[in-house]
Design an enzyme around this catalytic site. Structure first.
Site, PDB file in Angstrom:
ATOM      1  N   ASP A 249       0.874  -1.178   0.000  1.00  0.00           N
ATOM      2  CA  ASP A 249       0.000   0.000   0.000  1.00  0.00           C
ATOM      3  C   ASP A 249       0.911   1.227   0.000  1.00  0.00           C
ATOM      4  O   ASP A 249       1.362   1.688   1.054  1.00  0.00           O
ATOM      5  CB  ASP A 249      -0.905  -0.021   1.237  1.00  0.00           C
ATOM      6  N   ARG A 252      -0.018   4.392   2.146  1.00  0.00           N
ATOM      7  CA  ARG A 252       0.276   4.182   3.570  1.00  0.00           C
ATOM      8  C   ARG A 252       1.767   4.243   3.863  1.00  0.00           C
ATOM      9  O   ARG A 252       2.244   5.055   4.659  1.00  0.00           O
ATOM     10  CB  ARG A 252      -0.275   2.827   3.993  1.00  0.00           C
ATOM     11  N   GLY A 276       3.108  -1.994  17.809  1.00  0.00           N
ATOM     12  CA  GLY A 276       2.605  -2.860  16.762  1.00  0.00           C
ATOM     13  C   GLY A 276       3.525  -2.804  15.558  1.00  0.00           C
ATOM     14  O   GLY A 276       3.095  -2.506  14.449  1.00  0.00           O
ATOM     15  N   ASP A 298       5.658  -5.786  19.485  1.00  0.00           N
ATOM     16  CA  ASP A 298       4.545  -6.478  18.812  1.00  0.00           C
ATOM     17  C   ASP A 298       4.261  -7.757  19.580  1.00  0.00           C
ATOM     18  O   ASP A 298       5.196  -8.405  20.085  1.00  0.00           O
ATOM     19  CB  ASP A 298       4.894  -6.804  17.361  1.00  0.00           C
ATOM     20  N   SER A 300       2.649 -10.359  18.206  1.00  0.00           N
ATOM     21  CA  SER A 300       2.447 -11.432  17.244  1.00  0.00           C
ATOM     22  C   SER A 300       3.771 -12.136  16.971  1.00  0.00           C
ATOM     23  O   SER A 300       4.855 -11.596  17.223  1.00  0.00           O
ATOM     24  CB  SER A 300       1.887 -10.856  15.940  1.00  0.00           C
ATOM     25  N   ILE A 326       1.829  -4.031  24.770  1.00  0.00           N
ATOM     26  CA  ILE A 326       2.402  -2.796  25.295  1.00  0.00           C
ATOM     27  C   ILE A 326       1.835  -2.508  26.685  1.00  0.00           C
ATOM     28  O   ILE A 326       2.487  -1.851  27.511  1.00  0.00           O
ATOM     29  CB  ILE A 326       2.148  -1.614  24.334  1.00  0.00           C
ATOM     30  N   GLU A 327       0.646  -3.005  26.952  1.00  0.00           N
ATOM     31  CA  GLU A 327       0.041  -2.796  28.276  1.00  0.00           C
ATOM     32  C   GLU A 327       0.772  -3.573  29.368  1.00  0.00           C
ATOM     33  O   GLU A 327       0.650  -3.258  30.551  1.00  0.00           O
ATOM     34  CB  GLU A 327      -1.433  -3.231  28.263  1.00  0.00           C
ATOM     35  N   GLU A 342       1.223   2.387  13.133  1.00  0.00           N
ATOM     36  CA  GLU A 342       0.179   2.275  12.106  1.00  0.00           C
ATOM     37  C   GLU A 342      -0.908   1.400  12.708  1.00  0.00           C
ATOM     38  O   GLU A 342      -0.892   0.189  12.609  1.00  0.00           O
ATOM     39  CB  GLU A 342       0.770   1.660  10.828  1.00  0.00           C
ATOM     40  N   GLU A 351     -10.756  -3.231  15.183  1.00  0.00           N
ATOM     41  CA  GLU A 351      -9.620  -3.927  15.796  1.00  0.00           C
ATOM     42  C   GLU A 351      -9.171  -3.288  17.105  1.00  0.00           C
ATOM     43  O   GLU A 351      -8.450  -3.899  17.876  1.00  0.00           O
ATOM     44  CB  GLU A 351      -8.404  -4.030  14.864  1.00  0.00           C
ATOM     45  N   HIS A 515      -5.291  -0.056   1.245  1.00  0.00           N
ATOM     46  CA  HIS A 515      -5.791  -1.365   1.661  1.00  0.00           C
ATOM     47  C   HIS A 515      -6.934  -1.236   2.659  1.00  0.00           C
ATOM     48  O   HIS A 515      -7.669  -2.197   2.891  1.00  0.00           O
ATOM     49  CB  HIS A 515      -4.659  -2.207   2.263  1.00  0.00           C
TER      50      HIS A 515
END
Length: 572
Positions: A249, A252, A276, A298, A300, A326-327, A342, A351, A515
């Site tokens: 993208d 972006r 993220g 992140d 994930s 992050i929390e 982002e 989300e 996107h």
């Protein structure tokens, strides 16, 4: 590295058995023979560099200064831990290399489990080349220190704590085994039920999909569903395909790159937090722009790829990657100068990633720090697109000669994600119904009801007074200063005031599609505006679903003359 617990180590005897010392000696000699190490006899003052902190990149004149700094700034007492564990020469080497390896990988060293490094000969090999801290290690501690009553008492206390920990660990291990057995049984039952449900609805479409595949957070792994929606959300970002879509993208990615590179004076020598981080692309932009340190976070599995990407590009001394929410994680700094993220989803807030970014802002951003982007606006426009209606709605009227009207209601229940041309919009200008100023907004502000007003053009051959629905999209603004004011009539697709600030739009007037595309709210029945009515007025509500806060319910109430409309739409 923040607040390392050195107070409760697992039990380790003060004297290593002779066979263990011999084993370490043999491993050490093997590394020398394999050219992995210089001989210990060759470690001289001539080879020493300035010692570097285990947790950050500050250098010092001597190792004592390093250890004093670690106690003060990182809550890590090397001398106390060394005494409590009774570490010999090899044990101290392993401890230093273990801590450096964990910090480099973005992990919290587990110092209450010394077996992780004492029993692993790989930690005899230096993690940091020419590590001056290793050069200064003494084989034996001074007799004066060993005879110190305070030191002996501290050892006794640590030994008692270690014994208590050992007993506690045994109890917890037994409980964990029992819980694991129960959980495995539960998973078998749930998997059987959910696999049956997955097979039954595998052909359904939420309306939030894309030509490239399911929506960003709606991917399901075949034969498996997730224990909770957060697991599902983070799992959806573990694979290459979604990151490929986002990186390709150009609107972006170019916007983030251009803002960072065109404003290197803002990023130079600053501490940056990337929330993220995904593949690490924004972190690498910041590092190349001159940032002193970048923390990339992140939750994930993609973080493993980000770490590899950072190392491959030689940016590992600047960028430090962390796996976790992050929390929940703790960064080794109290404040950062810039937060870049982002976080935007479909219809902007799908989300609910912005919630996490705001937590990071409140926790880490310095009082005069900068959010990138700094402002986002939600806009709405009227929709009249016969081709789109035929494709999405009338399509079900004739499927190989069969009517499938039962498929239509779902279309009007969901926000449909699609690209629209300006010709699909029935008036000249959109209406901004919500502005999110990222430096000040709170998580409570992310659920709201906002008024909308849409001017209706005069009836003509080009517009017959019929609305198919509404289109919502968002505009992003990147500003050099948190105090910069963006004009109310600004259009993101043309916003470039010449001072380094810029914007981009996800709506119909952008130079390219993004996107994110736009979100269509189709009316259950076409709205025919009576002659003389020149305005649609009403309100839009954004509300998180109680069953899954990452999903949205968008409510709509409209009035056009004597006609009224009220509908709710889901993003799931």
């Amino acid at each position: 590295m923040a607040s390392v617990d050195t107070s409760r180590p697992s039990p380790v005897t003060n004297e290593l058995p002779s066979e263990e010392v011999e084993s370490d000696t043999e491993d050490f000699e093997d590394l020398i023979r394999e050219n992995e190490l210089e001989s210990a006899s060759d470690w001289t003052a001539d080879d020493e560099t300035r010692p570097i902190c285990l947790f950050c990149e500050i250098t010092f004149d001597d190792s004592d200064a390093v250890w004093d700094h670690c106690v003060k700034d990182h809550d890590f007492d090397f001398k106390k831990l060394r005494r409590g564990l009774g570490l010999d020469f090899f044990g101290k080497v392993k401890l230093i290399n273990y801590v450096r390896s964990q910090v480099k990988a973005g992990n919290q060293p587990e110092l209450n489990r010394p077996e992780l490094f004492l029993e692993d000969s790989q930690f005899l090999k230096p993690t940091l080349q020419d590590d001056a801290l290793l050069f200064g290690i003494q084989d034996d501690d001074s007799e004066e220190e060993e005879d110190d009553p305070d030191v002996l008492y501290e050892k006794e206390q640590l030994a008692e704590v270690a014994r208590e920990n050992a007993e506690r660990v045994k109890v917890l291990q037994k409980q964990l085994q029992e819980l694991q057995f129960q959980f495995d049984e539960y998973k078998d039952i749930v998997r059987t039920v959910l696999n049956r449900d997955l097979d039954s609805d595998s052909g359904s479409d939420s309306g939030c999909g894309s030509p490239e595949g399911p929506s960003r957070a709606s991917r399901k792994r075949v034969g498996n569903k997730y224990s909770n929606e957060d697991d599902h959300y983070f799992e959806s970002y573990a694979y290459n395909d979604i990151h490929e879509i986002m990186l390709k993208d150009s609107i972006r990615t170019d916007s983030y790159r251009d803002f960072i590179y065109d404003n290197k004076d803002i990023f130079k020598d600053k501490i940056v937090l990337d929330v993220g981080c995904g593949t690490g692309i924004l972190s690498m932009f910041a590092a190349k722009a001159g940032a002193r340190k970048v923390y990339a976070v992140d939750n994930s599995d993609i973080i493993e790829k980000a770490i590899a990407n950072v190392h491959e590009n030689g940016l590992d001394r600047i960028i430090q990657c962390y796996r976790g929410k992050i929390e929940e994680i703790r960064l080794p700094v109290q404040k950062v100068d810039i937060i870049v993220s982002e976080w935007m989803g479909y219809a902007l807030l799908y989300e609910a990633m912005l919630d996490s970014v705001l937590v990071a802002r409140d926790k880490y951003l310095a009082p005069n720090g900068l959010m990138v982007p700094s402002e986002v606006r939600l806009l709405v426009a009227g929709l009249r697109d016969a081709e789109f209606i035929n494709d999405k709605v009338n399509f079900w009227n004739d499927i190989y000669g069969f009517k499938m009207s039962a498929m239509k209601p779902r279309i009007y229940d969901d926000v449909l994600i699609e690209n629209f041309k300006p010709s699909s919009i029935v008036h000249q200008g959109p209406f901004t119904f919500r502005t999110l100023q990222l430096h000040d907004i709170t998580t409570a502000d992310l659920e709201f009801t906002s008024p909308i007003r849409l001017t209706i053009p005069d009836l003509s051959n080009e517009f017959d007074g019929t609305f198919d629905g509404l289109v919502i999209y968002f505009d992003n603004y990147f500003t050099r200063s948190r105090d910069e004011v963006i004009p109310e009539d600004a259009r993101a697709e043309t916003f470039k005031p010449g001072n380094g600030s810029l914007g981009f739009t996800t709506g119909p007037w952008g130079p390219k599609y993004t996107h994110w595309r736009s979100g269509a709210l189709l009316f259950n029945k076409q709205l025919q505006v009576s002659p003389g009515v020149n305005e649609l007025a009403g309100e839009i509500t954004y509300e998180k679903r109680k069953s899954n806060p990452r999903e949205l319910i968008i409510g709509l109430e409209l009035t056009a003359g004597d006609k009224k409309l009220a509908q709710s739409y889901f993003m799931r």
